[in-house]
Design an enzyme around this catalytic site. Sequence first.
Site, PDB file in Angstrom:
ATOM      1  N   HIS A   1      -7.560  -4.735  10.021  1.00  0.00           N
ATOM      2  CA  HIS A   1      -7.253  -4.479   8.602  1.00  0.00           C
ATOM      3  C   HIS A   1      -5.966  -5.189   8.200  1.00  0.00           C
ATOM      4  O   HIS A   1      -5.102  -5.457   9.040  1.00  0.00           O
ATOM      5  CB  HIS A   1      -7.207  -2.976   8.283  1.00  0.00           C
TER       6      HIS A   1
ATOM      7  N   GLU B   1      -9.765  -1.889   4.963  1.00  0.00           N
ATOM      8  CA  GLU B   1     -10.380  -1.596   6.253  1.00  0.00           C
ATOM      9  C   GLU B   1     -11.621  -2.468   6.466  1.00  0.00           C
ATOM     10  O   GLU B   1     -12.148  -3.050   5.511  1.00  0.00           O
ATOM     11  CB  GLU B   1     -10.764  -0.114   6.294  1.00  0.00           C
TER      12      GLU B   1
ATOM     13  N   ASN C   1      -7.877  -2.896  14.190  1.00  0.00           N
ATOM     14  CA  ASN C   1      -9.254  -3.154  13.744  1.00  0.00           C
ATOM     15  C   ASN C   1      -9.321  -4.340  12.772  1.00  0.00           C
ATOM     16  O   ASN C   1     -10.346  -4.560  12.137  1.00  0.00           O
ATOM     17  CB  ASN C   1      -9.848  -1.886  13.097  1.00  0.00           C
TER      18      ASN C   1
ATOM     19  N   ASP D   1       0.827  -1.209   0.000  1.00  0.00           N
ATOM     20  CA  ASP D   1       0.000   0.000   0.000  1.00  0.00           C
ATOM     21  C   ASP D   1       0.863   1.262   0.000  1.00  0.00           C
ATOM     22  O   ASP D   1       2.081   1.202   0.211  1.00  0.00           O
ATOM     23  CB  ASP D   1      -0.951  -0.002   1.204  1.00  0.00           C
TER      24      ASP D   1
HETATM   25  P1  PGA Z   1       2.059  -1.662  12.734  1.00  0.00           P
HETATM   26  O1  PGA Z   1       0.938  -1.594  11.624  1.00  0.00           O
HETATM   27  O2  PGA Z   1       2.987  -2.751  12.344  1.00  0.00           O
HETATM   28  O3  PGA Z   1       2.720  -0.310  12.696  1.00  0.00           O
HETATM   29  O4  PGA Z   1       1.384  -1.920  14.023  1.00  0.00           O
HETATM   30  C1  PGA Z   1       0.394  -2.766  11.126  1.00  0.00           C
HETATM   31  C2  PGA Z   1      -0.870  -2.450  10.356  1.00  0.00           C
HETATM   32  O5  PGA Z   1      -1.593  -1.522  10.740  1.00  0.00           O
HETATM   33  O6  PGA Z   1      -1.146  -3.154   9.381  1.00  0.00           O
END
Ligand code: PGA
Length: 267
Positions: free
Chosen positions: A148, A153, A146, A76
Amino acid sequence: MATEKTKPNLRASISFTPEQMAKKAAQEIKTLLEKNPYAVLGLATGSTPIPLYEELIRMHKAHEIDLTKPTYFNLDEYVGLPVEHPESYHSYMDKHFFNHIPGLNRLKVNILDGNAPDKEAECRHFEEKIDAAGGIDLQILGIGENGHIGFSEPGTPFTERTHLVELTESTRQANSRFFDGKIERVPTHALTMGLATIMDARKVILLASGPKKAESTYKAASGEVTEDLPASTLRNHPDVTFYVDRRAASHYPEYVKLFSSPEAVLR
Ligand code: PGA
């Protein structure tokens, strides 16, 4: 799609620390590269994969693997951040991975252009490039609080491919720590691989560390398969391993039980 033909198979590996978790995940990538040095790797950003990238770079420097040979696709990118912005995922990947691979042919690196004038065309082109590369052999994922994956999302259809997404408040809040704690500085939109794109990867590894990930990871591994929790789609994938550290597992006693065997097969 592979998932229609093959039985789902979700393995889990619990480690004491994020560093141990990273080493185990790196071994899985090493095994793949031993079989196929020119494999197509899907990469993720965020805090979680940093120890994995450090371990892969260590292995590369020790000539245990050759990171110049694979082709890379990133999950992404934010919309509207200049590529050179320190929090763009282009910058992240350079800082944590690509800049440490001398001799890497940048043509092997594919990251969505969040500033492309025609976002739909950019997403379509990205999917075409994945196809032209023969598909993704191994996709690395983090997971959001959440549930995702990438920036897909909650509520994203499982059938979605690479697309433009409006980021949820919860994701922007979680990522504001990279933007001086100011949510208003976090972009509102992103381009992301879709869940169908991720499910087409031949192998998936999901990394989760820290207590904030305990709930979403547990639900993804053992709860209902629902578009409200995007990561739960992985339950239908034929070859996925959840690499979880102790703190991401510790909230729920049943979680530890579920993952008590290092090679537990969950269905
Ligand atoms: P993080 O993000 O590794 O910074 O916790 C992971 C994500 O939100 O996919």
